[in-house]
Design a protein around this motif. Sequence first.
Motif, PDB file in Angstrom:
ATOM      1  N   ASN A  68      56.102 -63.242  12.604  1.00  0.00           N
ATOM      2  CA  ASN A  68      55.591 -64.592  12.783  1.00  0.00           C
ATOM      3  C   ASN A  68      55.076 -64.715  14.213  1.00  0.00           C
ATOM      4  O   ASN A  68      55.109 -63.757  14.977  1.00  0.00           O
ATOM      5  CB  ASN A  68      56.653 -65.648  12.461  1.00  0.00           C
ATOM      6  CG  ASN A  68      57.907 -65.486  13.284  1.00  0.00           C
ATOM      7  OD1 ASN A  68      57.929 -64.781  14.279  1.00  0.00           O
ATOM      8  ND2 ASN A  68      58.965 -66.154  12.878  1.00  0.00           N
ATOM      9  N   ASP A  69      54.600 -65.869  14.543  1.00  0.00           N
ATOM     10  CA  ASP A  69      54.049 -66.134  15.874  1.00  0.00           C
ATOM     11  C   ASP A  69      52.970 -65.124  16.247  1.00  0.00           C
ATOM     12  O   ASP A  69      52.947 -64.594  17.361  1.00  0.00           O
ATOM     13  CB  ASP A  69      55.154 -66.139  16.930  1.00  0.00           C
ATOM     14  CG  ASP A  69      56.202 -67.202  16.670  1.00  0.00           C
ATOM     15  OD1 ASP A  69      55.884 -68.189  15.975  1.00  0.00           O
ATOM     16  OD2 ASP A  69      57.333 -67.048  17.144  1.00  0.00           O
ATOM     17  N   VAL A  70      52.059 -64.865  15.321  1.00  0.00           N
ATOM     18  CA  VAL A  70      50.962 -63.920  15.557  1.00  0.00           C
ATOM     19  C   VAL A  70      49.879 -64.639  16.352  1.00  0.00           C
ATOM     20  O   VAL A  70      49.406 -65.693  15.937  1.00  0.00           O
ATOM     21  CB  VAL A  70      50.393 -63.385  14.223  1.00  0.00           C
ATOM     22  CG1 VAL A  70      49.239 -62.437  14.480  1.00  0.00           C
ATOM     23  CG2 VAL A  70      51.485 -62.710  13.411  1.00  0.00           C
ATOM     24  N   ARG A  71      49.540 -64.071  17.501  1.00  0.00           N
ATOM     25  CA  ARG A  71      48.543 -64.681  18.384  1.00  0.00           C
ATOM     26  C   ARG A  71      47.638 -63.610  18.983  1.00  0.00           C
ATOM     27  O   ARG A  71      47.990 -62.448  19.047  1.00  0.00           O
ATOM     28  CB  ARG A  71      49.205 -65.401  19.547  1.00  0.00           C
ATOM     29  CG  ARG A  71      50.021 -66.588  19.164  1.00  0.00           C
ATOM     30  CD  ARG A  71      50.653 -67.180  20.403  1.00  0.00           C
ATOM     31  NE  ARG A  71      51.628 -68.177  20.057  1.00  0.00           N
ATOM     32  CZ  ARG A  71      51.598 -69.419  20.484  1.00  0.00           C
ATOM     33  NH1 ARG A  71      50.644 -69.806  21.292  1.00  0.00           N
ATOM     34  NH2 ARG A  71      52.512 -70.276  20.124  1.00  0.00           N
ATOM     35  N   ILE A  72      46.512 -64.062  19.480  1.00  0.00           N
ATOM     36  CA  ILE A  72      45.606 -63.181  20.211  1.00  0.00           C
ATOM     37  C   ILE A  72      46.150 -63.040  21.637  1.00  0.00           C
ATOM     38  O   ILE A  72      46.609 -64.016  22.221  1.00  0.00           O
ATOM     39  CB  ILE A  72      44.164 -63.741  20.195  1.00  0.00           C
ATOM     40  CG1 ILE A  72      43.169 -62.783  20.809  1.00  0.00           C
ATOM     41  CG2 ILE A  72      44.074 -65.055  20.913  1.00  0.00           C
ATOM     42  CD1 ILE A  72      42.627 -61.816  19.844  1.00  0.00           C
ATOM     43  N   VAL A  73      46.144 -61.819  22.181  1.00  0.00           N
ATOM     44  CA  VAL A  73      46.613 -61.605  23.551  1.00  0.00           C
ATOM     45  C   VAL A  73      45.545 -60.989  24.450  1.00  0.00           C
ATOM     46  O   VAL A  73      45.668 -61.014  25.668  1.00  0.00           O
ATOM     47  CB  VAL A  73      47.901 -60.756  23.606  1.00  0.00           C
ATOM     48  CG1 VAL A  73      49.072 -61.517  23.011  1.00  0.00           C
ATOM     49  CG2 VAL A  73      47.719 -59.419  22.938  1.00  0.00           C
ATOM     50  N   SER A  74      44.503 -60.425  23.857  1.00  0.00           N
ATOM     51  CA  SER A  74      43.413 -59.870  24.661  1.00  0.00           C
ATOM     52  C   SER A  74      42.165 -59.745  23.797  1.00  0.00           C
ATOM     53  O   SER A  74      42.250 -59.669  22.574  1.00  0.00           O
ATOM     54  CB  SER A  74      43.794 -58.505  25.238  1.00  0.00           C
ATOM     55  OG  SER A  74      43.958 -57.556  24.206  1.00  0.00           O
ATOM     56  N   ALA A  75      41.035 -59.715  24.457  1.00  0.00           N
ATOM     57  CA  ALA A  75      39.754 -59.550  23.748  1.00  0.00           C
ATOM     58  C   ALA A  75      38.769 -58.873  24.693  1.00  0.00           C
ATOM     59  O   ALA A  75      38.685 -59.231  25.874  1.00  0.00           O
ATOM     60  CB  ALA A  75      39.211 -60.890  23.285  1.00  0.00           C
ATOM     61  N   LYS A 130      46.453 -70.921  18.852  1.00  0.00           N
ATOM     62  CA  LYS A 130      46.572 -70.975  17.396  1.00  0.00           C
ATOM     63  C   LYS A 130      47.294 -69.735  16.872  1.00  0.00           C
ATOM     64  O   LYS A 130      47.083 -68.633  17.359  1.00  0.00           O
ATOM     65  CB  LYS A 130      45.187 -71.078  16.758  1.00  0.00           C
ATOM     66  CG  LYS A 130      44.441 -72.338  17.183  1.00  0.00           C
ATOM     67  CD  LYS A 130      43.010 -72.279  16.752  1.00  0.00           C
ATOM     68  CE  LYS A 130      42.208 -73.348  17.413  1.00  0.00           C
ATOM     69  NZ  LYS A 130      41.707 -72.983  18.720  1.00  0.00           N
ATOM     70  N   PHE A 131      48.132 -69.945  15.865  1.00  0.00           N
ATOM     71  CA  PHE A 131      48.804 -68.831  15.210  1.00  0.00           C
ATOM     72  C   PHE A 131      47.871 -68.214  14.175  1.00  0.00           C
ATOM     73  O   PHE A 131      47.160 -68.921  13.478  1.00  0.00           O
ATOM     74  CB  PHE A 131      50.096 -69.281  14.532  1.00  0.00           C
ATOM     75  CG  PHE A 131      51.175 -69.648  15.522  1.00  0.00           C
ATOM     76  CD1 PHE A 131      51.755 -68.692  16.325  1.00  0.00           C
ATOM     77  CD2 PHE A 131      51.594 -70.964  15.645  1.00  0.00           C
ATOM     78  CE1 PHE A 131      52.740 -69.027  17.232  1.00  0.00           C
ATOM     79  CE2 PHE A 131      52.571 -71.313  16.551  1.00  0.00           C
ATOM     80  CZ  PHE A 131      53.153 -70.349  17.350  1.00  0.00           C
ATOM     81  N   LEU A 132      47.897 -66.910  14.061  1.00  0.00           N
ATOM     82  CA  LEU A 132      47.037 -66.176  13.139  1.00  0.00           C
ATOM     83  C   LEU A 132      47.836 -65.533  12.004  1.00  0.00           C
ATOM     84  O   LEU A 132      47.349 -64.610  11.356  1.00  0.00           O
ATOM     85  CB  LEU A 132      46.271 -65.092  13.911  1.00  0.00           C
ATOM     86  CG  LEU A 132      45.481 -65.577  15.125  1.00  0.00           C
ATOM     87  CD1 LEU A 132      44.924 -64.398  15.898  1.00  0.00           C
ATOM     88  CD2 LEU A 132      44.391 -66.519  14.696  1.00  0.00           C
ATOM     89  N   ASP A 133      49.038 -66.021  11.757  1.00  0.00           N
ATOM     90  CA  ASP A 133      49.934 -65.426  10.762  1.00  0.00           C
ATOM     91  C   ASP A 133      49.257 -65.228   9.408  1.00  0.00           C
ATOM     92  O   ASP A 133      49.308 -64.153   8.822  1.00  0.00           O
ATOM     93  CB  ASP A 133      51.186 -66.285  10.580  1.00  0.00           C
ATOM     94  CG  ASP A 133      52.013 -66.400  11.853  1.00  0.00           C
ATOM     95  OD1 ASP A 133      51.417 -66.440  12.946  1.00  0.00           O
ATOM     96  OD2 ASP A 133      53.235 -66.466  11.753  1.00  0.00           O
ATOM     97  N   ALA A 134      48.596 -66.269   8.898  1.00  0.00           N
ATOM     98  CA  ALA A 134      47.978 -66.182   7.566  1.00  0.00           C
ATOM     99  C   ALA A 134      46.834 -65.179   7.551  1.00  0.00           C
ATOM    100  O   ALA A 134      46.661 -64.445   6.572  1.00  0.00           O
ATOM    101  CB  ALA A 134      47.484 -67.557   7.129  1.00  0.00           C
ATOM    102  N   LEU A 135      46.049 -65.126   8.604  1.00  0.00           N
ATOM    103  CA  LEU A 135      44.912 -64.202   8.647  1.00  0.00           C
ATOM    104  C   LEU A 135      45.376 -62.751   8.681  1.00  0.00           C
ATOM    105  O   LEU A 135      44.789 -61.889   8.029  1.00  0.00           O
ATOM    106  CB  LEU A 135      44.029 -64.487   9.859  1.00  0.00           C
ATOM    107  CG  LEU A 135      43.260 -65.796   9.827  1.00  0.00           C
ATOM    108  CD1 LEU A 135      42.523 -66.012  11.131  1.00  0.00           C
ATOM    109  CD2 LEU A 135      42.302 -65.816   8.661  1.00  0.00           C
ATOM    110  N   ILE A 136      46.408 -62.470   9.437  1.00  0.00           N
ATOM    111  CA  ILE A 136      46.873 -61.099   9.593  1.00  0.00           C
ATOM    112  C   ILE A 136      47.447 -60.555   8.289  1.00  0.00           C
ATOM    113  O   ILE A 136      47.422 -59.362   8.040  1.00  0.00           O
ATOM    114  CB  ILE A 136      47.921 -61.010  10.725  1.00  0.00           C
ATOM    115  CG1 ILE A 136      47.274 -61.392  12.051  1.00  0.00           C
ATOM    116  CG2 ILE A 136      48.531 -59.640  10.825  1.00  0.00           C
ATOM    117  CD1 ILE A 136      46.045 -60.592  12.407  1.00  0.00           C
TER     118      ILE A 136
END
Length: 171
Positions: A68-75, A130-136
């Motif tokens: 859970n708590d899936v987030r972007i950390v770098s791009a 924003k959390f990306l849980d559903a997308l991942i």
Amino acid sequence: MKKSLLIATLFICVICGCATVQSIVKSTFPYTAAVVIPASAPVGTAQTATSTGNSFDQNFGNTGTRVNDVRIVSAKISAGNPSEFNIGNLASAKIYMSKMNGDEEVMVASRSDIGPNVGNSLVLDIDNTKFLDALIREKSVRIRMVYHLRNKIDIDARLKVVLGISASPAN
């Protein structure tokens, strides 16, 4: 009694150890995509390039792993082909991530002030609110880049988009 206590302690250590290993292995992983900017793209207007995002673990959401708590950390955007392509040919770029059908699109990174002499790679500003849980948990994700060209380019440019994703093991 001592044997039961030893077994219980060992069991707890194994469970905690698995969570720790899972956290280390699954805590940060990249999604990559190759987007193409065609030589025919006009200067100064918003253009879009899309691609499928790939991860080292394509079945991340379907392996039974609970995060859970899936987030972007770098791009980061870097030149792919030609490798000497100047990212400074772009005046701005926004990166969106969504399900393959375009649903649940989330802007994950952007840069509106790209300098003209940046070179062949650029770190973007992330939006990790924003959390990306559903997308991942999807088998595949769509990466969409909206960009403005600063200069006309002579050949199609293939850019590599690398999104660093962070996740925590679920309790």
